[in-house]
Motif scaffolding. Structure first.
Motif, PDB file in Angstrom:
ATOM      1  N   ILE A   1       2.966   6.830  -6.617  1.00  0.00           N
ATOM      2  CA  ILE A   1       2.001   7.867  -7.377  1.00  0.00           C
ATOM      3  C   ILE A   1       2.583   9.379  -6.845  1.00  0.00           C
ATOM      4  O   ILE A   1       2.650  10.101  -7.910  1.00  0.00           O
ATOM      5  CB  ILE A   1       0.643   7.600  -6.956  1.00  0.00           C
ATOM      6  CG1 ILE A   1       0.157   6.269  -7.359  1.00  0.00           C
ATOM      7  CG2 ILE A   1      -0.398   8.820  -7.434  1.00  0.00           C
ATOM      8  CD1 ILE A   1      -1.344   6.028  -6.758  1.00  0.00           C
ATOM      9  N   TYR A   2       2.985   9.430  -5.520  1.00  0.00           N
ATOM     10  CA  TYR A   2       3.397  10.719  -5.179  1.00  0.00           C
ATOM     11  C   TYR A   2       4.738  11.043  -5.740  1.00  0.00           C
ATOM     12  O   TYR A   2       4.543  12.482  -6.197  1.00  0.00           O
ATOM     13  CB  TYR A   2       3.467  10.722  -3.711  1.00  0.00           C
ATOM     14  CG  TYR A   2       3.708  11.862  -3.098  1.00  0.00           C
ATOM     15  CD1 TYR A   2       2.575  13.006  -3.116  1.00  0.00           C
ATOM     16  CD2 TYR A   2       5.000  12.321  -2.794  1.00  0.00           C
ATOM     17  CE1 TYR A   2       2.741  14.307  -2.356  1.00  0.00           C
ATOM     18  CE2 TYR A   2       5.115  13.813  -2.309  1.00  0.00           C
ATOM     19  CZ  TYR A   2       4.108  14.839  -2.118  1.00  0.00           C
ATOM     20  OH  TYR A   2       4.382  15.952  -1.604  1.00  0.00           O
TER      21      TYR A   2
ATOM     22  N   LEU B   1       1.575   4.198  -3.038  1.00  0.00           N
ATOM     23  CA  LEU B   1       0.928   5.561  -2.848  1.00  0.00           C
ATOM     24  C   LEU B   1       2.533   6.461  -2.930  1.00  0.00           C
ATOM     25  O   LEU B   1       2.243   7.602  -3.506  1.00  0.00           O
ATOM     26  CB  LEU B   1       0.466   5.760  -1.504  1.00  0.00           C
ATOM     27  CG  LEU B   1      -0.918   5.418  -1.155  1.00  0.00           C
ATOM     28  CD1 LEU B   1      -1.195   5.095   0.172  1.00  0.00           C
ATOM     29  CD2 LEU B   1      -2.034   6.298  -1.772  1.00  0.00           C
ATOM     30  N   MET B   2       3.456   5.953  -2.619  1.00  0.00           N
ATOM     31  CA  MET B   2       4.734   6.528  -2.546  1.00  0.00           C
ATOM     32  C   MET B   2       4.984   6.677  -4.250  1.00  0.00           C
ATOM     33  O   MET B   2       5.528   8.002  -4.767  1.00  0.00           O
ATOM     34  CB  MET B   2       5.873   6.192  -2.003  1.00  0.00           C
ATOM     35  CG  MET B   2       5.852   6.447  -0.628  1.00  0.00           C
ATOM     36  SD  MET B   2       6.889   5.385   0.333  1.00  0.00           S
ATOM     37  CE  MET B   2       8.467   6.303   0.075  1.00  0.00           C
TER      38      MET B   2
ATOM     39  N   CYS C   1       0.857  -1.262   0.024  1.00  0.00           N
ATOM     40  CA  CYS C   1      -0.088  -0.062  -0.189  1.00  0.00           C
ATOM     41  C   CYS C   1       0.763   1.208   0.074  1.00  0.00           C
ATOM     42  O   CYS C   1       0.637   2.209  -0.841  1.00  0.00           O
ATOM     43  CB  CYS C   1      -0.944  -0.017   1.210  1.00  0.00           C
ATOM     44  SG  CYS C   1      -2.305  -1.007   1.131  1.00  0.00           S
ATOM     45  N   ALA C   2       1.755   1.280   0.947  1.00  0.00           N
ATOM     46  CA  ALA C   2       2.711   2.530   0.989  1.00  0.00           C
ATOM     47  C   ALA C   2       3.477   2.646  -0.294  1.00  0.00           C
ATOM     48  O   ALA C   2       3.608   3.642  -0.696  1.00  0.00           O
ATOM     49  CB  ALA C   2       3.739   2.174   2.266  1.00  0.00           C
TER      50      ALA C   2
END
Lengths: 504, 175
Positions: free
Chosen positions: B160-161, B157-158, B153-154
């Motif tokens: 994408i960021y 998201l990272m 999950c992390a």
């Protein structure tokens, strides 16, 4: 009429809270590394879960709240206040994950209680079987209190948040109001530099003392690091369930007194001394106030203990009465006696002296809690000024000043702010005491524990226990949180929520 | 009162303190919980007591004496030992280790005058009733699965960021 927040307000708060959460996740790498080093693989998995969950929440907030150029808008005063209060609550929930996963807590509420206690440098604990926890969990407990002492926001400002107009509002929102340097980010970094230098020196001293009292070199190093973190942060956590009594050692107690008194001093004072202004120690209103109140209250506590025959010799009175009084006054919470001994043996006078000391607390812009010495000093001066004014003709103009890094002329505004915060502390203390009494504890016990929670102290008379009612745990969590943030940002968050619900 | 009665009474009075001392030295000790000792310390102050529990943490040898803390499930209490007695303790409790189970008999002090007012026991005898052991701690597959889930999950998201085509935010200066 309250104005309903705009979408941009939510995004600014969410964005900066996300930054703070990412900072928290990075901090979990320290206990994770420790777990791997000591082959504590289940504990390592707990920290991987905690860190990655925090990263996921942090980046989810950043992605959902960022603007086209990063920050979604300028950081206004209200954003800073709400971000400080809100991110502390989020950090409490996320930092509790490795605690709870360790199996040393009865409930997630208990784990959150201990995290808030650590972050706010309080030191009250609900952990079970502390004497058998992994090294990495002890590292996390003490690191939390060390970070909390300096401030999560200070940490984020130092390393993660770019220099922003309005960054000062989140800094103030965390209960720090001194600017050591003109730029708030440079101030935050200066606070961290001071703390890290002291960490290296203090750990070294306690390592040597630890080996001298019979700990093995590795254990002496770990205990030295953890006890220093707790002392400097005026946190009061210790790696063993007996707290400082575990060591049965005068040299260890003496070393911790030096460190927690140093931790309770204003960072502006540390910075002044660092930059060569040593006379500031003797001239500063906070050191004068602290020296006066701690001497008076120590004498009262020691007299009470000697009078009741609890302790007879000078050494006993020093190591028990004086140590606990100063530990309480600096809001550290290190204990060299068992909590129940205070309740059953000490009598009312020493308990009263320590309760007052806990409420007075250490210096502003330090790691300590309580009213803060500068406010006590300013209010005392204002009262003396009013008494003097009565003896003068009505047309006489009376001005007074105090010394805090520089000479400051006393104004009504300073007195009003000091009085407001002290009154808020007293109201909170009264509410928390009433909650303890409502839960069935005696008024003395409830007041002692309430002073400890509200002033972020950590001394316990035995009320704080995994078996205490859940509502009292929540009351203590709120008291620790509000006391640490000095109410401003908590009230900011409350008014923000009110504006969300009732604003137009 | 006749002379014989006075004599018997005098003997009884004079023997009483001696009997107390003898009882403390060689008589049966009271086996107690640490909780009882901490919460009713005045009652047992100066008496010979016996506690049983796990030796935890560290064995601290210094200045011709040694300290160990004994945990009996309620509280841990400091025990002052002679170095020779301390050598009997081999395993100290901690993470993944159950320390030696120890039975200590000695004089209890509510506020020990020799040790700065500490609540402690000065041991006369130390007996290891059960040697300490290590506790196996195999990796918990549920913890591993949960950790893997949050890592993924992390990471997502990272990713994408920090996507490479992401525009850089401009730098501003604080007041």
């Amino acid at each position: 009429m309250l104005k309903r927040p705009r979408v941009r307000d939510y995004r600014v708060i969410g964005y900066y809270s996300g930054k703070v959460i990412v900072g928290l996740a990075l901090c979990m790498l320290v206990p994770l590394g420790t777990a791997l080093l000591f082959a504590e693989f289940n504990s390592a998995l707990d920290f991987v879960t905690g860190a990655c969950l925090s990263l996921a929440v942090g980046y989810a907030l950043l992605l959902s709240c960022e603007g086209p150029d990063g920050a979604p808008g300028p950081l206004e005063w209200v954003h800073g206040m709400v971000t400080a209060a809100f991110s502390w609550l989020l950090c409490m929930c996320l930092a509790a994950v490795p605690y709870f996963a360790s199996g040393h807590y009865d409930s997630f509420l208990d784990a959150m209680f201990d995290v808030m206690s650590g972050f706010t440098t309080t030191g009250l604990v609900l952990i079970k079987d502390l004497d058998h926890v992994p090294v990495s969990l002890n590292m996390w407990r003490h690191l939390l209190t060390y970070i909390g002492g300096q401030g999560m926001i200070v940490l984020a400002l130092s390393f993660l948040i770019r220099a922003q107009p309005g960054a000062v509002s989140v800094y103030v929102g965390e209960g720090k109001d001194e600017k050591l340097l003109p730029n708030v980010v440079h101030t935050a970094r200066a606070i961290w530099v001071i703390s890290l230098v002291y960490l290296a020196v203090g750990t070294g001293v306690l390592w040597i003392v630890g080996m001298g009292i019979g700990l093995t070199p590795l254990r002496a190093l770990l205990h030295g690091l953890w006890v220093f973190m707790a002392a400097w942060s005026t946190g009061g956590f210790a790696p063993q369930s007996q707290n400082i009594l575990y060591y049965h050692s005068l040299p260890y107690e003496l070393a911790t007194i030096v460190f927690f008194v140093a931790g309770s001093l204003n960072f502006a004072l540390h910075y002044a001394v660092w930059t060569g202004n040593r006379r500031e120690i003797y001239r500063n209103i906070e050191t004068i106030t602290f020296a006066t109140t701690s001497t008076a209250l120590s004498l009262l506590a020691v007299w009470g203990l000697a009078r009741s025959g609890t302790y007879a010799g000078v050494t006993e009175l020093f190591r028990k009465g004086y140590y606990l009084l100063v530990s309480g006054h600096t809001t550290t919470g290190f204990m060299s006696v068992y909590a129940r001994q205070i309740e059953y043996e000490w009598g009312p006078i020493p308990i009263l002296a320590i309760t007052i000391a806990m409420l007075l607390g250490g210096s502003a812009c330090s790691t300590a809690g309580g009213f803060k010495a500068i406010r006590v000093g300013v209010i005392t001066k204002a009262i003396l000024q009013d008494i003097k004014r009565m003896a003068l003709p009505g047309s006489a103009v009376l001005t007074d000043k105090f010394h805090h890094v520089r000479d400051v002329i006393m104004e009504d505004k300073q007195i009003r702010v000091a009085m407001t915060i002290v009154i808020l502390y007293i109201i909170t203390f009264a509410i928390v005491t009433a909650a303890g009494a409502a839960a069935g504890y005696s008024l003395t016990d409830s007041a002692f524990e309430a002073a400890s929670a509200t002033g972020n102290v950590g001394l316990s008379i035995g009320v704080t226990d995994p078996s205490m009612p859940a509502f009292l745990k929540i009351v203590y969590i709120v008291a620790m949180w509000a006391g640490r943030l000095e109410f401003a940002s908590v009230l900011g968050l409350v008014s923000f929520i009110a504006a969300v619900i009732r604003g137009r | 009162m006749d002379k014989r009665a006075i004599l018997v009474l005098t003997l009884l009075i004079s023997v009483f303190p001696v009997s107390r001392v003898l009882a403390n030295a060689v008589g049966p000790a009271i086996t107690l919980q640490a909780k009882e000792l901490v919460e009713k310390a005045s009652r047992y102050d100066g008496q010979v007591v016996e506690i049983a529990g796990e030796a935890i943490g560290d064995l601290m040898q210094r200045d011709g004496e040694a300290w160990v803390n004994i945990l009996d499930g309620s509280y841990a209490i400091g025990v002052r030992l002679e170095p020779a007695q301390a050598r009997a303790i081999r395993t100290l409790g901690g993470y993944r280790v159950v320390g030696d189970q120890v039975k200590v008999r000695g004089t209890f002090h509510r506020a020990c005058p020799a040790h700065g007012g500490d609540l402690d026991i000065h041991a006369d005898t130390v007996e290891i009733t059960r040697p300490g052991t290590s506790v196996p701690d195999p990796i918990d597959p549920r913890k591993a699965a949960l950790a893997l889930f949050w890592v993924l999950c992390a990471a997502a998201l990272m990713l994408i960021y920090y996507r490479p085509w992401r525009p850089k935010p401009p730098k501003t200066v604080a007041p």
